[in-house]
Design an enzyme around this catalytic site. Structure first.
Site, PDB file in Angstrom:
ATOM      1  N   GLY A  12      -5.996   6.137  -1.162  1.00 15.17           N
ATOM      2  CA  GLY A  12      -6.500   7.288  -1.904  1.00 15.17           C
ATOM      3  C   GLY A  12      -5.493   7.724  -2.961  1.00 15.17           C
TER       4      GLY A  12
ATOM      5  N   HIS B 260      -3.711  -5.136  -0.170  1.00 12.84           N
ATOM      6  CA  HIS B 260      -3.302  -5.646   1.139  1.00 12.84           C
ATOM      7  C   HIS B 260      -3.283  -7.170   1.182  1.00 12.84           C
ATOM      8  CE1 HIS B 260      -3.303  -1.867   3.466  1.00 12.84           C
ATOM      9  NE2 HIS B 260      -4.106  -1.479   2.496  1.00 12.84           N
TER      10      HIS B 260
ATOM     11  N   GLU C 102      -2.168  -8.932   3.418  1.00 10.00           N
ATOM     12  CA  GLU C 102      -2.419  -9.384   4.787  1.00 10.00           C
ATOM     13  C   GLU C 102      -3.914  -9.358   5.103  1.00 10.00           C
ATOM     14  OE1 GLU C 102      -1.761  -6.416   3.983  1.00 10.00           O
ATOM     15  OE2 GLU C 102      -2.626  -4.967   5.371  1.00 10.00           O
TER      16      GLU C 102
ATOM     17  N   CYS D 122       0.826  -1.214   0.000  1.00 10.23           N
ATOM     18  CA  CYS D 122       0.000   0.000   0.000  1.00 10.23           C
ATOM     19  C   CYS D 122       0.857   1.259   0.000  1.00 10.23           C
ATOM     20  CB  CYS D 122      -0.970  -0.036   1.175  1.00 10.23           C
ATOM     21  SG  CYS D 122      -2.318   1.134   0.951  1.00 10.23           S
ATOM     22  N   LEU D 123       0.897   2.003   1.104  1.00 11.01           N
ATOM     23  CA  LEU D 123       1.772   3.168   1.157  1.00 11.01           C
ATOM     24  C   LEU D 123       3.203   2.729   0.849  1.00 11.01           C
ATOM     25  CD1 LEU D 123       2.175   6.213   1.826  1.00 11.01           C
ATOM     26  CD2 LEU D 123       2.529   5.548   4.205  1.00 11.01           C
TER      27      LEU D 123
ATOM     28  N   GLN E 290       3.764   2.812  -2.736  1.00 10.52           N
ATOM     29  CA  GLN E 290       3.929   4.180  -3.249  1.00 10.52           C
ATOM     30  C   GLN E 290       5.307   4.723  -2.908  1.00 10.52           C
ATOM     31  OE1 GLN E 290       0.545   6.080  -1.409  1.00 10.52           O
ATOM     32  NE2 GLN E 290      -0.873   4.663  -2.410  1.00 10.52           N
TER      33      GLN E 290
END
Lengths: 1074, 365
Positions: free
Chosen positions: B294, B334, B336, B250-251, B254
């Site tokens: 987002g 995700h 997980e 996720c983050l 990025q």
């Protein structure tokens, strides 16, 4: 990776029966659409002529033939297809496909089975292999031991420990299954189960566990999704077809939801499904322990429900996957832009409720359990559980107005009802709250999860709050809104607040409605889009709710939309035939440049497929809801004449609310519906009718009977026990019946009609335009009058009517059409005896036989009727049924095998759950096809005849002679034996069941399956049944021996198979009959 | 049921949604986002990625199974994704005051009150969702008793710093040492690692990990705008010079993408769901994934050593990248889960596999 196939055979599911109903019309239709989109030539085998899938616009070729290995092989030989689909026609198609596979037929003719490999299906159907397969991947199944004898079953049960559950392998919807708490019960149950299957399973009982299902899809690339999960309101122990079910699950945590989801995918991959599969779990309510109970490697009732619940077209996608597509190569048919590889996100809750018709049968137990008895189902959509359960209970259509504000249950022992559930269980919960039981106590008795009970309690408590008010003005808006958000109808509010009595209810409803409108308490329209609003939907699959502030769609209100009211829940007397009518009406509306708007709530239908109409309101068919929709739509008008009795009953009430009704005016409909008005009309027209009278005292009844003579047909307007309508043959019977069934008074009058014996029954299905008949079909029943027209075997065109009779029937039809100024479909039933014609009934709507006669005649009467209703020009068809060179037979399908203890007799009340319609070169050809389609088999060597009344003995004498000549071994019970002997037909005497000491005995012969066909004709038409006949009939059903209880039908069937062998039956597609 | 108090949600475009209060009765502000999951509210509420956001549940019936027990395992709560609720407020249609579950400790309402988080029910969440879908991310505030507050844009803040571990913590005693860069890590990432014979060294977002002893790096999920976390990006850039396996979620996807030369932009309305389809690039293999983001990575400007690993089947956005030669990969979704589908948990096995290979290679050298 698309497979190259050019011609595919699709197996249908045949007649509707308990456990296998309209859902397979929906899935088969979707499969055909999917194949046609690929340019594949489709050949459908399905004798169910009333289905949408057997319409000309769908499959390229249709065979109205039995879905059995013999007939399918004949079609394969003739059509030379390269592919076959067996997963879209329920257990019938699957069993047939498995047999053909095992016989090597597919290999022999080079036919490839598309989708899940047959071996995988066999793996899921045989419980031992199945449990072994799952054990390979460490997936738990209930402890279960497969046995092939009663003794082995008893031994297995000792090992597992009672209570145990018995299941028969390879049966529909749990036939032959049940719980046993001791060896005695097990012995009985096992005996019965072995008559259906050579193998039974003795399993650990998980009674009280939650029951949860997942619908899983896998493609040939091994990509998997679960389209939907569902949770049963009723705990394990009640067949999922008998349970109230919600989607998605409500009481499962994320961890439970995804644990079971992960397992489902693991299972489906391991088995090697390509297409759709259903996995059923038992889940411990106190931990995450689980068992896999069942895997269905085919489209099922649950998958149809899941499709409707989510908007994901499972059958359509499954068919594409069978051709080799990957899910990611297909589009979501709702958004048209996103992928079909996704899992629908719901932003609403759906609730499915079964519909039972147990009151229609004598002797049947009302308890619900591990085998299925319901005949239909509904699905309600909303945004709170309270809303969907109340909507749903109204949709079921058995006189209930929701969870509360109903007539109280009579003489119910609530605690017993909660622990030993019947079809009334949900109302016994309401009654339980009423009597002060709390959620915990009801939970302990019923094992229904407390969450559901808490929600029901909310409804109950709000009811008590509402009752404190006596007028709408004092009722706070917030409370009124809360009631609507909890699914309260205007009817319930009128009853609770206004205390409106039943007879003034229409006024009460109108008052509540106008008050609500004044206070701006209105429902909003929401869209089902598969993605919870994340992406815009391109289709209009809609529902109404009070749990929202704004509509998802805009309404044109330009008078160019036409609302068609559908048929509601399938029930005895109204099923797939009205769906065919609804779909055809919608299609004509579309073709004529109008926007079609469908209202229906039956998840087993094609009419609720969102690609059929411009707008689908999956919602109630009540006055309130239809008005909500017409207020929004401002349509050109409403079609109420194609969905059976539910929409027909709304005609006058909608008319009074100024809703434009298309077709025949509601006042004229009322003149046909109202017995008194219709009778005077017939008198005015000089049309004969059986004498009848509406009577309010026992003395008057006897006086009337003195005039007309026995037998008479008695119809009480208020019924205590199941017997709604009955034929009585003498004084004693009449007295007994009146005591038993009816409460005769001014308030509850009884209608008594003269009953004409040995009369032919004739049906007219027709379309008129402004009073002029434009098309009509006349058909005759094989059985004499007295058998409900829905249970009768119908011949079209008629083969044995006098020309004069037909002429008179035509004249009467024209007179009535003119007198009632009919514009649209209508149906009449008449009696004919020696050219004397009497009218029994006239319905100004489409009837059950419309699809049958339309398809045999090849003139779509609904299309024509819809054009009339839209005020478009119609031409009279160029041909009439006199010119047909072939014969159609419509035969009923009974589901007595599932209705334990029910007496399988036919009478004036309908008992069949479905029908087939077959076409043959001649009468015998068509009779054989139809009878074989509904499960009869041509007997190998032994026939038992046990006929009550003399005239039936005479009727059967000819048949007996034919059988004798063909070398059949005949058996007969005492009187029949003697009568046949006197007339020179030798039979072997079998003694009555109540003389078990006398040998040889009927019961032994039936139990040992030494008989291939039982003909048992009850003594009279009264249901006051003699034990002997009942035992013969019931055990024939229980031991799966074909049974005929009507002498006329028996002689037609016997004559047919004596004159023709299997080889002589025509293997011809519909279009070949010209 | 006691009569609930009025409370409202006010959006920056002027829309007002009135409902009833069921959590802490107070005013707060944040970015309004919707999630289409049908299960998993305890997991979502404690997901640090929601920091600064007001969460709208599109599934209308919330609270049904209560809130799980606070049982601990391996030093972290067994059933939650962090130690506290991170959403600023919760917006639902039908709150279920009664709950039923064997594992439920208390009701959702009680928990929200304990953690001082407001909740609104009785909202037309579908209408609200469609508004967010059409207008893009909107700032909003929950207003109780007309106690007005200012709008608040979380994208300008360093949210990771607020939600991550304040100092280094070690978990487990497994053979592989994983450095978990905590920019708001969900505990299930920890659990997934600990189940695979690892020791997890959890460090704050800006921790200098060049001095740490580890076999692989796990870049966690987290809230907010990735551009804010330059310190983390710098650390990752350094690590990319080396050869130790790196797995980002996720983050983390990025941040690794930015370190690899990519850019990011904010999606119109984000992906927050349990049903997002992704395809492994160059294959016919697809997975259903759990998502909550987002911002999204632009792969066009990625260095030539990098390639897309997964792509979203619905809108074609990036769902993961990998290095062509080195053991670095990341996913936007995700693996997980928790909450959501578990289809891609095997990626943790892949990560451990890369570590084992790397160790074996080193041993061979």
């Amino acid at each position: 990776m698309k497979k190259k196939v050019n011609k595919v055979v699709i197996l249908g599911s045949g007649a509707l029966k308990i456990g296998e109903a309209g859902e397979f019309d929906y899935s088969g239709s979707q499969a055909i659409k999917a194949l046609k989109e690929e340019g594949i030539y489709t050949v459908l085998i399905n004798p169910n002529i009333a289905t949408v899938q057997t319409s000309e616009k769908l499959a390229d070729k249709i065979y109205f033939l039995p879905v059995t290995p013999y007939f399918v092989e004949q079609v394969l030989i003739k059509e030379k297809p390269d592919g076959l689909l067996l997963a879209f026609g329920g257990q019938t198609a699957l069993n047939c496909g498995v047999q053909l596979y095992e016989q090597g037929i597919f290999e022999k003719y080079g036919v490839k089975v598309l989708g899940t490999p047959v071996q995988s299906i066999i793996d899921t159907e045989d419980r031992e292999i199945f449990a072994g397969k799952l054990a390979e991947i460490d997936v738990k199944t209930p402890k279960s031991i497969a046995v092939t004898s009663v003794d082995a079953a008893l031994k297995a049960a000792e090992g597992i420990g009672y209570p145990i559950i018995v299941r028969a392998a390879y049966t529909l919807g749990g036939m032959g299954s049940g719980f046993c708490s001791n060896p005695k019960e097990l012995r009985m149950r096992a005996d019965n189960a072995f008559s259906y299957s050579g193998q039974i399973l003795v399993e650990e009982s998980l009674k009280g566990w939650k029951e949860v299902e997942y619908e899983v899809v896998r493609d040939a690339y091994n990509n998997c999704i679960t389209v939907c999960n569902m949770e049963n309101f009723d705990p394990l122990g009640i067949h999922t077809g008998e349970s109230i079910v919600v989607a998605p699950s409500q009481t499962l945590s994320n961890s439970e939801y995804h644990k079971l989801r992960e397992l489902a995918i693991k299972i489906v991959r391991h088995i090697g499904i390509v297409g759709e599969c259903n996995v059923q779990y038992a889940l411990d309510p106190e931990s995450e322990d689980y068992r896999v109970i069942e895997v269905n490697a085919r489209l099922s009732r649950s998958s149809a429900l899941a499709s409707k619940a989510t908007g994901y077209p499972l059958a359509f996608v499954a068919a594409k996957l069978g051709l080799g597509y990957g899910l990611h190569e297909l589009k979501n048919s709702v958004t048209k832009v996103t992928s079909a590889f996704f899992e629908p996100a719901l932003d609403y809750i759906v609730c499915k409720i079964p519909r039972w018709d147990l009151g229609k049968f004598t002797g049947v137990s009302r308890n619900i359990g591990s085998s299925m008895k319901s005949v239909g189902e509904i699905m309600a959509i909303g945004r709170t559980f309270e809303e969907v359960i109340q909507k749903g209970l109204r949709m079921v259509g058995q006189g209930m107005h929701g969870f509360v504000a109903n007539q109280p249950l009579k003489n119910t022992d609530v605690r017993k009802e909660l622990s030993e559930p019947t079809d009334q269980r949900i109302f016994s919960i309401a009654e339980g709250f009423e009597q002060g039981l709390d959620v915990e106590e009801i939970h302990q008795l019923s094992k229904i999860d407390r969450w559901f009970l808490d929600k029901l309690k909310n409804i109950h408590e709000l009811k008590n709050e509402l009752k404190n008010f006596n007028n709408l003005e004092s009722l706070p808006d917030a409370l009124l809104l809360r009631a609507k958000q909890m699914g309260y109808s205007d009817f319930q509010l009128a009853r609770l607040v206004l205390k409106t009595p039943a007879l003034q209810m229409e006024e009460g409803i109108t008052k509540v409605r106008s008050h609500r409108k004044k206070r701006a308490i209105l429902p909003v329209v929401k869209q089902i889009d598969t993605l919870a609003g994340e992406f815009p939907a391109k289709i209009n699959y809609l529902y109404l709710t009070y749990n929202g502030k704004e509509n998802d769609v805009e309404f044109e209100r330009d008078g160019k939309s036409v609302v068609v009211l559908g048929s509601g829940a399938y029930r005895i007397g109204s099923s797939v035939e009205f769906d065919w009518c609804s779909v055809n009406a919608v299609e004509t509306v579309n073709q004529q440049g109008f926007r079609s708007v469908m209202i229906n709530y039956n998840p087993e239908t094609v009419s609720t497929d969102y690609d059929v109409c411009h707008r689908l309101f999956f919602d109630e068919l009540t006055l309130e809801r239809v008005l909500d929709i017409t207020d929004l739509e401002a349509p050109k008008g409403v079609v109420i004449s194609v969905g059976g009795q539910i929409p027909n009953n709304l005609a006058m009430r909608l008319h009074r609310q100024k809703v434009p009704i298309l077709g025949t005016s509601p006042e004229d409909i009322d003149r046909a519906e109202n017995r008194q008005k219709f009778s005077s009309l017939l008198d005015e027209l000089n049309i004969d009718q059986p004498r009848w009278s509406e009577l309010t005292s026992v003395e008057d009844i006897f006086a009337f009977v003195d005039q007309v003579g026995f037998p008479v047909l008695v119809r009480p307007s208020y019924v205590l026990s199941g017997a709604a309508m009955n034929v009585v043959s003498n004084r004693d019977e009449l007295e007994h019946f009146l005591q038993l069934a009816a409460n005769v008074s001014k308030q509850y009058p009884v209608v008594v009609s003269e009953f004409i014996e040995q009369a032919k029954e004739i049906e007219v299905d027709a379309v008129a335009n402004k009073g002029e008949v434009v098309a009509y079909a006349i058909s005759e029943h094989i059985e004499f009058a007295g058998v409900h027209s829905g249970d009768a075997t119908i011949v079209f065109p008629p083969q044995k009517l006098y020309v004069e009779t037909i002429r008179r029937v035509k004249r009467i039809s024209r007179q009535i059409a003119a007198a009632l100024n009919i514009s649209g479909p209508f149906n009449m039933q008449l009696l004919a005896k020696d050219n004397d014609i009497k009218v029994i009934e006239c319905n100004l709507r489409a009837s059950r036989s419309f699809p049958f006669v339309s398809k045999v005649l090849k003139v779509n009467l609904i299309d024509m009727a819809t054009r009339v209703m839209l005020d478009l020009p119609v031409e009279k068809p160029g041909k009439s049924f006199f010119e047909l060179d072939y014969v159609g037979i419509k035969a009923p399908q009974f589901s007595f095998a599932r209705l334990q203890q029910a007496d399988p007799v036919l009478g004036v009340d309908m008992a069949s759950t479905g029908e087939v319609g077959c076409i043959g070169e001649n009468y015998y050809d068509a009779v054989l096809q139809a009878m074989l389609s509904v499960g009869y088999r041509i007997p190998k060597k032994s026939v038992l005849i046990s006929s009550g009344p003399l005239r039936d003995k005479i009727e059967l004498l000819g048949s007996a002679r034919m059988l004798e000549q063909k070398g059949y071994k005949l058996f007969a019970t005492e009187g029949t034996h003697r009568f046949f002997a006197e007339n020179g037909v030798a039979t072997t005497l079998l003694h009555w069941p109540d003389q078990p000491d006398l040998q040889p005995n009927t019961m032994d012969y039936i139990r040992e399956k030494k008989i291939d066909l039982v003909v048992n004709i009850p003594k009279n038409l009264s249901k006051d049944e003699l034990r002997n006949g009942y035992q013969i009939r019931r055990s024939s059903v229980d031991f799966n021996i074909p049974l005929i209880t009507n002498a006329r039908l028996a002689s037609a069937f016997i004559a047919s198979f004596c004159k023709m062998g299997m080889d002589d039956i025509s293997i011809k597609s519909w279009d070949e009959y010209k | 049921m006691a009569e609930a108090k009025e409370i409202k949600l006010v959006l920056e475009d002027g829309s007002v949604f009135s409902g009833k209060s069921f959590g802490s009765h107070k005013s707060i502000a944040g970015e309004v986002v919707f999630n289409t999951a049908m299960t998993g509210y305890p997991e979502s509420l404690t997901d640090p990625s929601y920091k600064g956001q007001i969460l709208v549940a599109t599934y209308p019936l919330i609270g049904n199974y209560g809130v799980p027990s606070k049982e601990m395992e391996n030093g972290i709560p067994k059933f939650y994704e962090s130690d506290r609720i991170h959403v600023s407020g919760l917006v639902v249609s039908d709150y279920s005051f009664e709950f039923s579950h064997w594992n439920a400790g208390h009701s959702l309402a009680d928990w929200l009150k304990q953690e001082d988080v407001p909740g609104i029910f009785g909202i037309d969440t579908r209408a609200l969702t469609k508004l967010l879908r059409d207008k893009g991310p909107l700032l909003g505030k929950i207003v109780a008793d007309n106690q007005d507050v200012d709008f608040y844009n979380p994208d300008n803040d360093n949210l990771a710093a607020q939600v991550c571990t304040p100092s280094k913590v070690e978990y487990g005693k497994g053979q592989h040492r994983i450095l978990l860069v905590d920019t708001g890590a969900k505990y299930n990432i920890l659990r997934c690692l600990l189940r695979r014979d690892t020791t997890v060294i959890r460090v704050p977002w800006n921790h200098d990990f060049s001095m740490e002893d580890y076999d692989g790096i796990m870049l966690s999920n987290g809230p907010g705008n990735p551009a804010v976390y330059q310190a983390t990006i710098d650390q990752i850039s350094k690590a990319l010079q080396g050869d130790k396996p790196i797995f980002g979620i996720c983050l983390g996807n990025q941040l690794m993408g930015i370190a690899a030369g990519g850019g990011t932009h904010k999606l119109k309305y984000g992906h927050r769901a349990h049903n997002h389809p992704v395809q492994k690039v160059g294959t016919d293999t697809c997975y259903i994934t759990s998502q909550n983001h987002g911002f999204v990575l632009d792969t066009d400007s990625l260095g030539s050593d990098w390639e897309p690993l997964f792509v979203n089947l619905n809108d074609g956005t990036n769902e993961g990248i990998r290095h062509k030669n080195k053991p670095f990969f990341s996913t936007q979704f995700h693996p997980e889960a928790s909450s959501g589908p578990t289809d891609t948990e095997f990626l943790f096995d892949d990560f451990i596999g890369l570590i084992e290979t790397a160790k074996a290679g080193k041993a061979a050298v």
